[in-house]
Each structure stands twice: as structure tokens, then as C-alpha cells.
Design a protein around this motif. Structure first.
Motif, short mmCIF file in Angstrom:
data_model
loop_
_atom_site.label_atom_id
_atom_site.label_comp_id
_atom_site.label_asym_id
_atom_site.label_seq_id
_atom_site.Cartn_x
_atom_site.Cartn_y
_atom_site.Cartn_z
N ARG A 18 0.95 -1.24 -0.23
CA ARG A 18 -0.64 0.79 0.26
C ARG A 18 0.26 0.98 0.37
NH1 ARG A 18 -3.95 0.14 5.82
NH2 ARG A 18 -1.19 0.67 6.92
N GLY A 19 2.51 1.12 0.28
CA GLY A 19 2.78 2.54 0.19
C GLY A 19 2.74 3.49 0.87
N THR A 20 2.25 3.20 1.86
CA THR A 20 2.16 4.56 3.00
C THR A 20 3.35 4.78 3.87
OG1 THR A 20 0.16 3.03 3.75
CG2 THR A 20 -0.54 5.03 1.92
N GLU A 21 3.63 4.00 4.72
CA GLU A 21 4.35 3.71 4.87
C GLU A 21 6.14 2.70 5.10
OE1 GLU A 21 0.66 2.61 7.40
OE2 GLU A 21 1.18 1.70 5.84
N ASP A 22 6.49 3.76 6.30
CA ASP A 22 8.42 3.97 5.49
C ASP A 22 8.98 2.56 6.01
OD1 ASP A 22 9.13 4.64 8.56
OD2 ASP A 22 9.67 6.55 7.78
N GLU A 23 10.01 1.59 6.61
CA GLU A 23 10.12 0.69 6.53
C GLU A 23 10.08 0.66 7.60
OE1 GLU A 23 11.68 -2.23 5.06
OE2 GLU A 23 10.87 -0.77 2.90
N GLU A 24 10.84 1.77 8.47
CA GLU A 24 11.05 1.40 10.09
C GLU A 24 9.54 1.33 10.63
OE1 GLU A 24 12.41 5.11 11.88
OE2 GLU A 24 11.77 4.68 13.55
N GLU A 25 8.08 2.21 10.37
CA GLU A 25 6.38 2.14 10.64
C GLU A 25 6.86 0.26 9.82
OE1 GLU A 25 5.35 4.20 12.22
OE2 GLU A 25 3.74 3.12 11.55
N ILE A 26 6.88 -0.04 8.95
CA ILE A 26 6.73 -1.18 8.91
C ILE A 26 6.68 -1.99 9.42
CG2 ILE A 26 6.18 -2.98 6.77
CD1 ILE A 26 6.63 -0.67 4.57
N ALA A 27 8.10 -2.00 9.89
CA ALA A 27 8.92 -2.65 10.56
C ALA A 27 8.70 -2.98 12.39
CB ALA A 27 10.24 -2.53 11.07
N ARG A 28 7.73 -1.61 12.87
CA ARG A 28 6.62 -1.04 14.30
C ARG A 28 5.63 -2.35 13.69
NH1 ARG A 28 7.51 3.52 16.22
NH2 ARG A 28 7.85 4.47 13.91
N ARG A 29 4.84 -2.18 12.32
CA ARG A 29 3.40 -2.51 12.58
C ARG A 29 3.33 -4.10 12.46
NH1 ARG A 29 -0.70 1.54 9.98
NH2 ARG A 29 0.19 3.48 10.66
N MET A 30 5.01 -4.74 11.92
CA MET A 30 5.20 -6.36 11.55
C MET A 30 5.06 -6.61 13.38
SD MET A 30 3.55 -7.43 9.08
CE MET A 30 4.79 -8.68 9.13
N GLU A 31 5.80 -5.56 13.88
CA GLU A 31 6.06 -6.01 15.18
C GLU A 31 4.58 -6.03 16.35
OE1 GLU A 31 8.44 -7.49 16.22
OE2 GLU A 31 8.06 -7.77 18.80
N THR A 32 3.80 -5.12 15.92
CA THR A 32 2.41 -4.64 16.86
C THR A 32 1.95 -6.21 16.03
OG1 THR A 32 2.29 -2.35 16.46
CG2 THR A 32 0.17 -3.62 16.66
N ALA A 33 1.53 -6.53 14.40
CA ALA A 33 1.18 -7.64 13.86
C ALA A 33 1.02 -9.12 15.23
CB ALA A 33 1.25 -7.40 12.97
N ARG A 34 2.53 -9.17 15.71
CA ARG A 34 2.81 -10.32 15.95
C ARG A 34 1.66 -10.58 17.26
NH1 ARG A 34 7.23 -10.36 12.34
NH2 ARG A 34 8.16 -8.63 13.09
N GLY A 35 1.64 -8.99 18.24
CA GLY A 35 0.79 -9.74 19.18
C GLY A 35 -0.17 -9.10 19.18
N GLU A 36 -0.95 -8.92 18.01
CA GLU A 36 -2.32 -8.68 17.92
C GLU A 36 -2.53 -10.25 17.50
OE1 GLU A 36 -3.65 -4.68 16.00
OE2 GLU A 36 -2.32 -6.08 14.86
#
Ligand code: 5GP
Length: 194
Positions: free
Chosen positions: A145-163
Motif C-alpha cells: 500500500r506504500g503509505t509507511e516507511d521501512e521503520e513504520e512497517i517493522a513497527r506495524r509487523m511487531e504490533t501485528a505479532r502481538g495482535e
């Protein structure tokens, strides 16, 4: 846990949709809104800056930290949370109650933390977790979707694992293989597929 889909005459329950960032919740919500005028989507307040293409009062109410503090202090938030450890997001209380009073079905697209708060304050709410077919597919969609930079993608993947680890807390889990199928399942839960 089991529950029945909404039928006429029942009190209007609230529906919560949660699931990792990038799983397709936004698209599913748009399809739901197109499918039925009885569904009302809650517009959250957030302290995050708006992205290109986002409109105040349509996608979010974009507020300052001070304004967000005030909303909490005045009891205007049904729930709120720090999402991805950075910005605050919350559901304004009054519009939800008004929608319910009008017989509309309120839909809250919120994070895990917010869903937990609603589970306590509104146990009658139907809580739906949207999950990706796999974590690889989630990362692919998030990147696509190209709306997040690499750092943000990493942060969101980390949150996703917890979710994903908390998905069993939800009343219903829907794997978003295709948007139409996921939308149909939710309309069915809402009793709107007739
Ligand atoms: P985004 O920054 O991509 O628009 O949203 C990030 C996440 O914030 C979404 O996945 C959504 O679940 C969560 N979120 C949006 N609004 C609210 C809210 O009002 N309350 C809570 N707790 N989470 C929210």
C-alpha cells in the motif's frame, strides 16, 4: 463463545473490528458501508498527522495532544489507546450512543487495546478479528500500500505479532482471503444478508 446474529426487535449491538494493520480492515469496512445504510462507522480522533488523501471528519478527527487530553479528561472517549507505541487514537462516545439510539449498527475499527476496553465496558459488543492468510502475506500487503516507511512497517509487523497472539480473545475470527467473502461473513453476523 456463541452469539446470535441481529434480528429485528433486538437491541442494536455494537460491532468491533480489529486485526493487524494492512490486513484489509479499511477495505472491508468500505464494502460494509456500501452494502447497508444501517451500518454506521465511528470516526476516531487521533493525534497522528493526516496522510495525503485523508480528510478531517471523514477518515479521522485529527487533534492535538492537548485536545486529546481534554477529550479523555471530559469523559468523551469510549476507549482510547496508543497504537504502534506512537500516536493516540480514540472513539468519541457521544456519536456512538446517538447512532445506537437511531437504530443504526455502530462499527468500531480499533486496535487490540481498545477492543479490550470495549469488552469490559460493553460486553454485549460483538468482537470480530480479521486475520491475514499468513504473516508473509500481511507484510506483502503492508508494503504494497506504500503509505509507511521501512521503520513504520517493522513497527506495524511487531504490533501485528502481538495482535495475532490475542486473536482467541475475539468472538469471531475471519481470515481475509478475499474481501467479498470476509464482507459477506460480517453482513451475516449483523443479520443484514437477507
Ligand atoms: P492508521 O494509522 O493506519 O490509520 O491506524 C492504525 C490503527 O489504529 C488501525 O489499525 C486501527 O485499528 C487503530 N485505531 C484507529 N482508530 C482507533 C480508535 O479509535 N481506537 C483505538 N484503540 N484504535 C484505533
Amino acid at each position: 463463545m456463541s452469539f446470535q446474529s441481529v434480528s429485528q426487535g433486538d437491541a442494536v449491538p455494537l460491532f468491533v473490528i480489529a486485526g493487524p494493520s494492512g490486513v484489509g480492515k479499511g477495505t472491508i469496512v468500505s464494502r460494509l458501508l456500501d452494502a447497508s445504510s444501517r451500518i454506521w462507522i465511528s470516526i476516531s480522533a487521533t493525534t497522528r498527522p493526516s496522510r495525503p488523501g485523508e480528510t478531517e471528519g471523514v477518515h479521522y478527527y485529527f487533534v492535538t495532544d492537548e485536545e486529546f487530553d481534554r477529550l479523555i479528561d471530559e469523559g468523551e472517549m469510549l476507549e482510547w489507546a496508543y497504537v504502534h507505541g506512537k500516536h493516540r487514537y480514540g472513539t468519541p462516545r457521544q456519536p456512538v450512543l446517538e447512532a445506537q439510539a437511531q437504530g443504526l449498527i455502530p462499527l468500531l475499527e480499533i486496535d487490540l487495546d481498545g477492543a479490550r476496553q470495549i469488552r469490559k465496558s460493553m460486553p454485549e459488543a460483538v468482537q470480530i478479528f480479521i486475520e491475514p492468510p499468513s504473516m508473509e502475506e500481511l507484510e506483502r500487503r503492508l508494503r504494497g500500500r506504500g503509505t509507511e516507511d521501512e521503520e513504520e512497517i517493522a513497527r506495524r509487523m511487531e504490533t501485528a505479532r502481538g495482535e495475532m497472539a490475542a486473536r482467541d480473545e475475539f468472538d469471531v475470527r475471519i481470515v481475509n482471503r478475499d474481501v467479498s467473502g470476509a464482507t459477506r461473513q460480517i453482513l451475516h453476523l449483523m443479520g443484514l444478508d437477507k
